[in-house]
Design a protein around this motif. Structure first.
Motif, PDB file in Angstrom:
ATOM      1  N   GLY A  52       0.807  -1.218   0.000  1.00  0.00           N
ATOM      2  CA  GLY A  52       0.000   0.000   0.000  1.00  0.00           C
ATOM      3  C   GLY A  52       0.838   1.265   0.000  1.00  0.00           C
ATOM      4  O   GLY A  52       0.404   2.313  -0.480  1.00  0.00           O
ATOM      5  N   ASP A  53       2.049   1.158   0.538  1.00  0.00           N
ATOM      6  CA  ASP A  53       2.967   2.304   0.559  1.00  0.00           C
ATOM      7  C   ASP A  53       3.773   2.426  -0.730  1.00  0.00           C
ATOM      8  O   ASP A  53       4.624   3.304  -0.840  1.00  0.00           O
ATOM      9  N   GLY A  54       3.537   1.519  -1.675  1.00  0.00           N
ATOM     10  CA  GLY A  54       4.175   1.648  -2.982  1.00  0.00           C
ATOM     11  C   GLY A  54       5.248   0.633  -3.320  1.00  0.00           C
ATOM     12  O   GLY A  54       5.841   0.688  -4.391  1.00  0.00           O
ATOM     13  N   ALA A  55       5.539  -0.304  -2.432  1.00  0.00           N
ATOM     14  CA  ALA A  55       6.523  -1.352  -2.724  1.00  0.00           C
ATOM     15  C   ALA A  55       5.817  -2.462  -3.502  1.00  0.00           C
ATOM     16  O   ALA A  55       5.004  -3.194  -2.934  1.00  0.00           O
ATOM     17  N   HIS A  56       6.104  -2.576  -4.792  1.00  0.00           N
ATOM     18  CA  HIS A  56       5.420  -3.568  -5.624  1.00  0.00           C
ATOM     19  C   HIS A  56       6.353  -4.627  -6.196  1.00  0.00           C
ATOM     20  O   HIS A  56       5.884  -5.627  -6.731  1.00  0.00           O
ATOM     21  N   GLU A  57       7.630  -4.421  -6.117  1.00  0.00           N
ATOM     22  CA  GLU A  57       8.594  -5.380  -6.647  1.00  0.00           C
ATOM     23  C   GLU A  57       9.048  -6.324  -5.543  1.00  0.00           C
ATOM     24  O   GLU A  57       9.111  -5.945  -4.369  1.00  0.00           O
ATOM     25  N   GLU A  58       9.407  -7.535  -5.913  1.00  0.00           N
ATOM     26  CA  GLU A  58       9.824  -8.544  -4.934  1.00  0.00           C
ATOM     27  C   GLU A  58      10.985  -8.054  -4.071  1.00  0.00           C
ATOM     28  O   GLU A  58      10.960  -8.199  -2.849  1.00  0.00           O
ATOM     29  N   THR A  59      11.985  -7.446  -4.698  1.00  0.00           N
ATOM     30  CA  THR A  59      13.142  -6.986  -3.924  1.00  0.00           C
ATOM     31  C   THR A  59      12.769  -5.868  -2.956  1.00  0.00           C
ATOM     32  O   THR A  59      13.252  -5.832  -1.823  1.00  0.00           O
ATOM     33  N   GLU A  60      11.883  -4.970  -3.383  1.00  0.00           N
ATOM     34  CA  GLU A  60      11.421  -3.895  -2.496  1.00  0.00           C
ATOM     35  C   GLU A  60      10.686  -4.471  -1.287  1.00  0.00           C
ATOM     36  O   GLU A  60      10.880  -4.023  -0.154  1.00  0.00           O
ATOM     37  N   LEU A  61       9.836  -5.447  -1.539  1.00  0.00           N
ATOM     38  CA  LEU A  61       9.069  -6.058  -0.457  1.00  0.00           C
ATOM     39  C   LEU A  61       9.976  -6.810   0.507  1.00  0.00           C
ATOM     40  O   LEU A  61       9.836  -6.692   1.721  1.00  0.00           O
ATOM     41  N   LEU A  62      10.924  -7.569  -0.040  1.00  0.00           N
ATOM     42  CA  LEU A  62      11.845  -8.316   0.832  1.00  0.00           C
ATOM     43  C   LEU A  62      12.704  -7.370   1.658  1.00  0.00           C
ATOM     44  O   LEU A  62      12.893  -7.577   2.862  1.00  0.00           O
ATOM     45  N   ASP A  63      13.203  -6.318   1.030  1.00  0.00           N
ATOM     46  CA  ASP A  63      14.008  -5.340   1.766  1.00  0.00           C
ATOM     47  C   ASP A  63      13.185  -4.665   2.858  1.00  0.00           C
ATOM     48  O   ASP A  63      13.651  -4.483   3.980  1.00  0.00           O
ATOM     49  N   GLY A  64      11.967  -4.299   2.538  1.00  0.00           N
ATOM     50  CA  GLY A  64      11.105  -3.660   3.511  1.00  0.00           C
ATOM     51  C   GLY A  64      10.726  -4.564   4.664  1.00  0.00           C
ATOM     52  O   GLY A  64      10.513  -4.105   5.786  1.00  0.00           O
ATOM     53  N   MET A  65      10.660  -5.853   4.412  1.00  0.00           N
ATOM     54  CA  MET A  65      10.278  -6.810   5.454  1.00  0.00           C
ATOM     55  C   MET A  65      11.426  -7.137   6.396  1.00  0.00           C
ATOM     56  O   MET A  65      11.200  -7.666   7.480  1.00  0.00           O
ATOM     57  N   LYS A  66      12.657  -6.798   6.033  1.00  0.00           N
ATOM     58  CA  LYS A  66      13.797  -7.089   6.912  1.00  0.00           C
ATOM     59  C   LYS A  66      13.622  -6.440   8.277  1.00  0.00           C
ATOM     60  O   LYS A  66      13.834  -7.068   9.305  1.00  0.00           O
ATOM     61  N   GLU A  67      13.225  -5.166   8.280  1.00  0.00           N
ATOM     62  CA  GLU A  67      13.029  -4.457   9.550  1.00  0.00           C
ATOM     63  C   GLU A  67      11.894  -5.090  10.344  1.00  0.00           C
ATOM     64  O   GLU A  67      12.000  -5.283  11.555  1.00  0.00           O
ATOM     65  N   PHE A  68      10.805  -5.425   9.680  1.00  0.00           N
ATOM     66  CA  PHE A  68       9.678  -6.067  10.359  1.00  0.00           C
ATOM     67  C   PHE A  68      10.105  -7.379  11.009  1.00  0.00           C
ATOM     68  O   PHE A  68       9.785  -7.640  12.174  1.00  0.00           O
ATOM     69  N   MET A  69      10.848  -8.196  10.269  1.00  0.00           N
ATOM     70  CA  MET A  69      11.274  -9.499  10.783  1.00  0.00           C
ATOM     71  C   MET A  69      12.263  -9.326  11.940  1.00  0.00           C
ATOM     72  O   MET A  69      12.236 -10.087  12.902  1.00  0.00           O
ATOM     73  N   THR A  70      13.106  -8.317  11.865  1.00  0.00           N
ATOM     74  CA  THR A  70      14.063  -8.047  12.956  1.00  0.00           C
ATOM     75  C   THR A  70      13.295  -7.650  14.211  1.00  0.00           C
ATOM     76  O   THR A  70      13.567  -8.179  15.302  1.00  0.00           O
ATOM     77  N   ARG A  71      12.345  -6.750  14.076  1.00  0.00           N
ATOM     78  CA  ARG A  71      11.535  -6.329  15.227  1.00  0.00           C
ATOM     79  C   ARG A  71      10.748  -7.506  15.795  1.00  0.00           C
ATOM     80  O   ARG A  71      10.640  -7.654  17.002  1.00  0.00           O
ATOM     81  N   ARG A  72      10.211  -8.331  14.926  1.00  0.00           N
ATOM     82  CA  ARG A  72       9.428  -9.476  15.361  1.00  0.00           C
ATOM     83  C   ARG A  72      10.282 -10.430  16.177  1.00  0.00           C
ATOM     84  O   ARG A  72       9.863 -10.943  17.199  1.00  0.00           O
ATOM     85  N   SER A  73      11.522 -10.663  15.744  1.00  0.00           N
ATOM     86  CA  SER A  73      12.398 -11.584  16.456  1.00  0.00           C
ATOM     87  C   SER A  73      12.844 -11.006  17.796  1.00  0.00           C
ATOM     88  O   SER A  73      13.092 -11.743  18.746  1.00  0.00           O
TER      89      SER A  73
END
Length: 76
Positions: A52-73
């Motif tokens: 929804g924030d504009g990340a539509h490519e696989e690499t953009e999504l994976l990069d953006g999820m790194k912070e989420f996964m770090t916080r989750r862990s």
């Protein structure tokens, strides 16, 4: 060669859904998350938020999820 339509909004078209599913599956597998669990739901929500924030490519999504996964862990 025809270029598939890419969403410039929060609307997820079939090609977008394919990418989102691939990223979701990869993140769940790499992080030992059951897809049908609360953690899986959290991953899906985070992915849709990035989309929804504009990340539509696989690499953009994976990069953006790194912070989420770090916080989750850190919370777990």
């Amino acid at each position: 060669m025809q270029i598939p339509f890419k969403s410039a909004s929060c609307i997820a078209y079939p090609n977008d859904m394919t990418v989102l599913r691939q990223v979701f599956d990869r993140l769940c597998q790499e992080n030992n998350i059951r897809r049908d669990s609360r953690a899986g739901d959290d991953v899906a929500r985070a992915l849709m938020s990035l989309f929804g924030d504009g990340a539509h490519e696989e690499t953009e999504l994976l990069d953006g999820m790194k912070e989420f996964m770090t916080r989750r862990s850190e919370i777990s």
